[in-house]
Design an enzyme around this catalytic site. Structure first.
Site, PDB file in Angstrom:
ATOM      1  CB  THR A  87      -0.921  -0.014   1.087  1.00 46.37           C
ATOM      2  OG1 THR A  87      -1.679  -1.058   1.242  1.00 46.37           O
ATOM      3  CG2 THR A  87      -1.755   1.231   1.366  1.00 46.37           C
ATOM      4  N   GLY A  88       0.447   2.324  -0.657  1.00 53.17           N
ATOM      5  CA  GLY A  88       0.946   3.552  -0.706  1.00 53.17           C
ATOM      6  C   GLY A  88       1.272   4.008  -1.884  1.00 53.17           C
ATOM      7  CB  THR A  96       6.689   3.061  -3.745  1.00 46.16           C
ATOM      8  OG1 THR A  96       7.112   4.390  -2.751  1.00 46.16           O
ATOM      9  CG2 THR A  96       7.515   2.558  -4.404  1.00 46.16           C
ATOM     10  CG  ASP A 120       6.295   4.911   6.273  1.00 44.65           C
ATOM     11  OD1 ASP A 120       5.904   5.807   5.331  1.00 44.65           O
ATOM     12  OD2 ASP A 120       5.523   4.184   7.039  1.00 44.65           O
ATOM     13  CD  GLU A 162       1.520  -1.621   4.657  1.00 42.69           C
ATOM     14  OE1 GLU A 162       2.190  -1.336   5.615  1.00 42.69           O
ATOM     15  OE2 GLU A 162       1.245  -0.780   3.748  1.00 42.69           O
TER      16      GLU A 162
HETATM   17  C1  5RP Z   1       1.450   2.043   4.071  1.00 45.46           C
HETATM   18  C2  5RP Z   1       2.913   1.963   4.127  1.00 45.46           C
HETATM   19  C3  5RP Z   1       3.671   2.292   3.012  1.00 45.46           C
HETATM   20  O1  5RP Z   1       4.321   1.418   2.400  1.00 45.46           O
HETATM   21  C4  5RP Z   1       4.658   3.227   3.372  1.00 45.46           C
HETATM   22  O2  5RP Z   1       3.891   4.450   4.020  1.00 45.46           O
HETATM   23  C5  5RP Z   1       5.384   4.239   2.089  1.00 45.46           C
HETATM   24  O3  5RP Z   1       4.701   4.671   1.426  1.00 45.46           O
HETATM   25  P1  5RP Z   1       4.972   5.570   0.350  1.00 45.46           P
HETATM   26  O4  5RP Z   1       5.430   4.449  -0.976  1.00 45.46           O
HETATM   27  O5  5RP Z   1       3.781   6.461  -0.216  1.00 45.46           O
HETATM   28  O6  5RP Z   1       6.135   6.552   0.608  1.00 45.46           O
HETATM   29  O7  5RP Z   1       3.561   1.527   5.081  1.00 45.46           O
HETATM   30  O8  5RP Z   1       0.814   1.653   5.184  1.00 45.46           O
END
Ligand code: 5RP
Length: 221
Positions: A28-29, A31, A85, A104
């Site tokens: 999720t997110g 990326t 993150d 996740e």
């Molecule tokens: C979501 C997550 C994401 O993998 C994490 O926040 C990174 O997100 P992004 O790819 O938008 O930087 O753990 O719960």
């Protein structure tokens, strides 16, 4: 290169870790969203996906990729691809910026390989600058917050946010994460905590890191 171009490059590189004919775990997110878009291009090569959030499930379906219920599977998934993150050279991660940490962690636990995809800004010498997300059963909010303070953090309720599981998130600021493996267990021992965003007991297997000089593949030191 922009940050989005770096994310896109790692998303593309992650496709090499997707076995033909497989059902794969999808994170999720932002990326992970680039990865889903890349998966859409090879959708005929995979059987389907298990999503770590309702948002990712919707995006996968939008590409015509079948989304399966994790409980319908009889064996573990070959691979789980997701962002982070923060990540260290030991492949320990903080996750949950998007609030999907519990699902996740479940999908990652059911996967043989965790491929982390992120741009180089996510590589840190020590976890903790990014506030640590903790998913909490709503009635335990006050108690869990007091216990997290005893562990040295400053928990802040994520305003106006409910997880896909109907719970709240406490984002823990200023936590010194010297030993992520121990801290992950200690926080999960607090009654009322569903799980926390440390992925240290089961770290990533591979980190595809986006840099202006190309995608670098890192494994645990
Ligand atoms: C979501 C997550 C994401 O993998 C994490 O926040 C990174 O997100 P992004 O790819 O938008 O930087 O753990 O719960």
């Amino acid at each position: 290169m922009t940050q989005d171009e770096l994310k896109q490059a790692v998303a593309r590189a992650a496709i090499e870790h997707v076995p033909s004919g497989a059902i794969i775990g999808v994170g999720t997110g932002s990326t992970a969203n680039f990865f889903i878009d890349e998966l859409g291009k090879i959708k005929n090569r995979i059987e389907g996906a298990v999503a770590s959030s309702e948002a990712s499930a919707k995006r996968l379906r939008g590409h015509g990729i079948e989304v399966l219920d994790l409980n319908s599977l009889e064996e573990d998934l070959p691979v789980y691809v997701d962002g982070a993150d923060e990540i260290t050279e030991h492949m320990h991660m903080t996750k949950g910026g998007g609030g999907a940490l519990t699902r996740e962690k479940i999908v990652a636990a059911c996967s043989k390989k965790f491929v982390c995809i992120a741009d180089e800004s996510k590589l840190v010498p020590m976890l903790g600058k990014f506030p640590l997300p903790v998913e909490v059963i709503p009635m335990a909010r006050g108690y869990v917050a007091r216990e997290l303070k005893k562990l040295g953090g400053d928990p802040v309720l994520r305003q106006g946010f409910t997880t896909d599981n109907g719970n709240i998130i406490l984002d823990v600021h200023n936590m010194k994460i010297m030993n992520p493996v121990e801290l992950e267990s200690a926080i999960n021992q607090i009654t009322g905590v569903v799980t926390n965003g440390l992925f240290a007991r089961s770290p990533a297997d591979v980190f595809l890191m986006g840099t202006p000089n190309g995608v670098k593949t890192l494994t645990a030191k």
